[in-house]
Design an enzyme around this catalytic site. Structure first.
Site, PDB file in Angstrom:
ATOM      1  N   GLU A   6      50.783 -13.965 166.797  1.00 30.57           N
ATOM      2  CA  GLU A   6      49.350 -13.630 166.813  1.00 30.57           C
ATOM      3  C   GLU A   6      48.514 -14.749 166.199  1.00 30.57           C
ATOM      4  OE1 GLU A   6      47.977 -11.261 168.395  1.00 30.57           O
ATOM      5  OE2 GLU A   6      49.567  -9.796 168.712  1.00 30.57           O
ATOM      6  N   GLU A   9      43.580  -7.894 180.602  1.00 32.26           N
ATOM      7  CA  GLU A   9      44.515  -8.370 181.649  1.00 32.26           C
ATOM      8  C   GLU A   9      44.053  -8.100 183.082  1.00 32.26           C
ATOM      9  OE1 GLU A   9      45.419  -6.611 178.951  1.00 32.26           O
ATOM     10  OE2 GLU A   9      46.405  -8.192 177.789  1.00 32.26           O
ATOM     11  N   THR A  30      47.417 -17.655 176.166  1.00 30.94           N
ATOM     12  CA  THR A  30      47.502 -16.229 176.483  1.00 30.94           C
ATOM     13  C   THR A  30      46.378 -15.421 175.838  1.00 30.94           C
ATOM     14  OG1 THR A  30      49.050 -14.405 176.757  1.00 30.94           O
ATOM     15  CG2 THR A  30      49.042 -15.505 174.621  1.00 30.94           C
TER      16      THR A  30
HETATM   17  C1  DMJ Z   1      46.076 -10.594 173.599  1.00 31.92           C
HETATM   18  O1  DMJ Z   1      46.190 -10.841 172.247  1.00 31.92           O
HETATM   19  C2  DMJ Z   1      46.890 -11.549 174.404  1.00 31.92           C
HETATM   20  O2  DMJ Z   1      46.452 -11.529 175.713  1.00 31.92           O
HETATM   21  C3  DMJ Z   1      48.353 -11.257 174.368  1.00 31.92           C
HETATM   22  O3  DMJ Z   1      49.095 -12.092 175.209  1.00 31.92           O
HETATM   23  C4  DMJ Z   1      48.595  -9.837 174.777  1.00 31.92           C
HETATM   24  N1  DMJ Z   1      47.746  -8.894 174.161  1.00 31.92           N
HETATM   25  C5  DMJ Z   1      46.389  -9.160 173.856  1.00 31.92           C
HETATM   26  C6  DMJ Z   1      45.367  -8.565 174.766  1.00 31.92           C
HETATM   27  O4  DMJ Z   1      45.683  -7.406 175.373  1.00 31.92           O
END
Ligand code: DMJ
Length: 616
Positions: free
Chosen positions: A240, A507, A593
């Site tokens: 994170e 997403e 991400t």
């Molecule tokens: C985000 O922190 C990132 O996209 C991670 O890869 C997955 N979860 C959350 C959002 O849903």
């Protein structure tokens, strides 16, 4: 704080005294040097003195080079010449200094003091100040233009207004906290960040920049400069912190060119390095930033590390090496790749759990959603970010996708394509909201697909986008549940109470954004707009935006959390969905991400550190 802030400011009186003292010191030292140097002009004492002070080092040098001379007189001559020169230099310097104005002398003293202070600082603040200079070049498309079509322009402006509202609430009620509680109007922190502060600020920096909210960006920058502190005795999630803090800082650096972000990113990266101290080099999930002690989540199969966590460091760590000149970051993530490459993969799949000490898989659970998702994303993006030179990542991505298609992707009787979860060979016909990112990923990779798979992969991506849109459309509030099922007579609907929540995740919108960019089919913009309306209707509250406990309820029950990824990802992807393609264009940037844009590292890259260029 910057070194200069640590120095007491000198008032007029003290500056005069300081100057006087310095001049006296110079005169005195010139006198001493003169006397000391004069000793060497006396024939006998020169030998005596050189014997006392210089003998051992001179002998050592000569012995090593095998040039010991019986009398050592050549060596003495050299030493004498050096002392004479030093003596002359000191006199010239003293003469020059005496001709300077007191103000100039004061500045020089301050500079010297700063240098001494910097050199004496430990890793808590010293190392990053010695980063090699890099030439900053803003990659193309950091800012964008208004879309020509008025409806899209309006939609884009609306998304910016949402960001202003969301940021305004955070600023007013939770400034400096990790996240906002928009109902109770106070700060909130998840234990993922330990005692770190300001997750929302760091996560939102690049969104503020690309939406041209420059005043807010400057305020956020000032907060980072003054308050973002990593020297804490606290345990954090390595994943994170990497995706939100390191990723956020890197993007802010690449967009703005402000060197503070580079320094902070590298400092944090250095603090994360002890996580890799395991027998295999597969990092721990949790790390104490001060002690460097790591461990894994107690719930993870037999002490395992998690695929989506240790597999989601690559992009940021490659950039950390590039920006710091320290190859260690890249070595750590390349080693993860090697460990994975050598392991046997059941049916070509990567289980979610891997023991970092034994190097063995834990439970054979496979997911393209939670616990697995961004590992696949980072394989593809590592290839793209390397200017398509990282062939190993490319192969691993397309092989993994093939295995996923064969083993996990199914079509419901109603014709919806979904990605199931795999548990030791058995399928659970459930797809997570998290899994919906895969539509965008598959679309992004379709172009480079081996064989003649491009068209097929684009179709697959479009089908996944449709399924995920259905998961929204089939709810009462028109926002998607955390997970939806394709069993027990339902399709794309959550059946368990604990899977019905919506926490402002990005997403589905992320996939719409990629699909729009690669197809220009207007339905993706319309689907994104539906989500905007639902967010406005059900998640918007006076102080920001809140998640919802049950998307099938007739009215929203708010969870009172505005997740930091709402500003980092959801709003950013919505804004880009209604922007032109040349804003953060896909051939120059990849999104980490957490939707933090990182530039492609060109194979002919000339902006490497160590080339003695001007710092940004
Ligand atoms: C985000 O922190 C990132 O996209 C991670 O890869 C997955 N979860 C959350 C959002 O849903």
């Amino acid at each position: 704080p910057p070194v200069t802030k640590l120095l007491p400011s000198a008032g007029p009186t003290s500056s005069f005294r300081l100057t006087e003292r310095f001049i006296l010191l110079l005169v005195f030292s010139a006198f001493i040097t003169l006397c000391f140097g004069a000793i060497f002009f006396l024939p006998d004492s020169s030998k005596l003195l050189s014997g006392v002070f210089f003998h051992s080092s001179a002998v050592e040098t000569n012995t090593r080079t095998g040039t010991v001379s019986g009398s050592g007189s050549a060596n003495d001559e050299k030493i004498l010449a050096k002392i004479r020169k030093d003596h002359e230099d000191a006199l010239t310097e003293a003469k020059d200094t005496l001709q300077k104005r007191p103000e100039e002398i004061k500045q020089e003293i301050l500079k010297e003091k700063e240098k001494v202070l910097r050199d004496s600082l430990g890793p808590d603040g010293g190392d990053v100040d010695r980063l090699p200079p890099v030439e900053y070049q803003r990659p193309p498309g950091a800012t964008g233009q208004e879309p020509p079509d008025p409806r899209t322009r309006e939609r884009r402006a609306k998304v910016k207004e949402m960001m202003q509202h969301s940021w305004g609430g955070y600023k007013r009620y939770a400034w400096g906290a990790n996240e906002l509680r928009p109902i109770s109007k106070q700060g909130h922190s998840s234990n993922l960040f330990g005692g770190l502060k300001g997750a929302n600020i760091v996560d939102a920096l690049d969104t503020l920049y690309i939406m041209e909210m420059y005043e807010d960006f400057d305020e956020a920058t000032a907060w980072v400069e003054k308050n973002l502190d990593f020297s804490l005795n606290t345990e954090v999630s390595v994943f994170e912190v990497n995706i939100r803090f390191v990723g956020g800082l890197l993007s802010a650096y690449y967009l703005s060119g402000k060197d503070v972000f580079r320094r902070k990113a590298v400092e944090l990266g250095e603090r994360l390095l002890p996580a890799f101290k395991t027998s295999t080099g597969i990092p721990w999930a949790l790390l104490n930033l001060k002690s460097g002690i790591g461990r894994n989540w107690p719930w993870a199969s037999g002490g395992s590390s998690i695929l989506a966590e240790y597999g989601t460091l690559h992009l940021e760590f490659m950039h950390l090496s590039k920006l710091s000149g320290n190859p260690e970051f890249a070595q750590k993530v390349m080693n993860i790749r090697k460990v994975l490459e050598r392991l046997d993969k059941p049916h070509g799949l990567y289980p979610n759990y891997l023991n970092p000490n034994s190097g063995q898989w834990g439970q054979h659970h496979v997911s393209v959603g939670g616990l697995g998702d961004s590992f696949y994303e980072y394989l593809l993006k590592a290839w793209i970010m390397s200017d398509k030179t990282d062939e190993e990542a490319k192969k691993m991505y397309y092989d993994a996708l093939q295995a996923i298609e064969t083993n996990l992707i199914r079509k419901s009787s109603g014709g919806l394509t979904y990605i199931a979860e795999w548990k030791g060979g058995l399928l659970e016909h459930k797809m997570g909201h998290l899994t919906c990112f895969a539509g965008g990923m598959i679309a992004l990779g379709a172009d480079g697909a081996p064989g003649d798979q491009t068209g097929h992969q684009m179709e697959l991506a479009a089908e996944i986008a449709r399924t995920c849109h259905e998961s929204y459309a089939r709810t009462t509030l028109k926002l998607g549940p955390e997970a939806f099922r394709f069993d027990g007579g339902v399709e794309a609907i959550a059946t368990r109470q604990n899977e019905k929540y919506f926490i402002l995740r990005p997403e589905v919108i992320e996939t719409f954004m990629y699909m729009w960019r690669f197809t220009h089919d207007p339905k993706y913009r319309d689907w994104g707009w539906e989500a905007v309306q639902a967010l406005e209707q059900h998640c918007r509250v006076e102080a920001g935006y809140s998640g919802i406990r049950d998307v099938y309820a007739t009215s929203p029950n708010h969870d009172d959390v505005q997740q930091s990824f709402y500003q980092a990802e959801t709003l950013k992807y919505l804004y880009l969905l209604f922007s032109e393609d040349d804003h953060l264009p896909s051939d120059h940037w990849v999104f980490n991400t957490e939707a933090h844009p990182l530039p492609v590292i060109r194979r002919d890259s000339t902006d490497q550190p160590h080339k003695d260029k001007t710092a940004a």
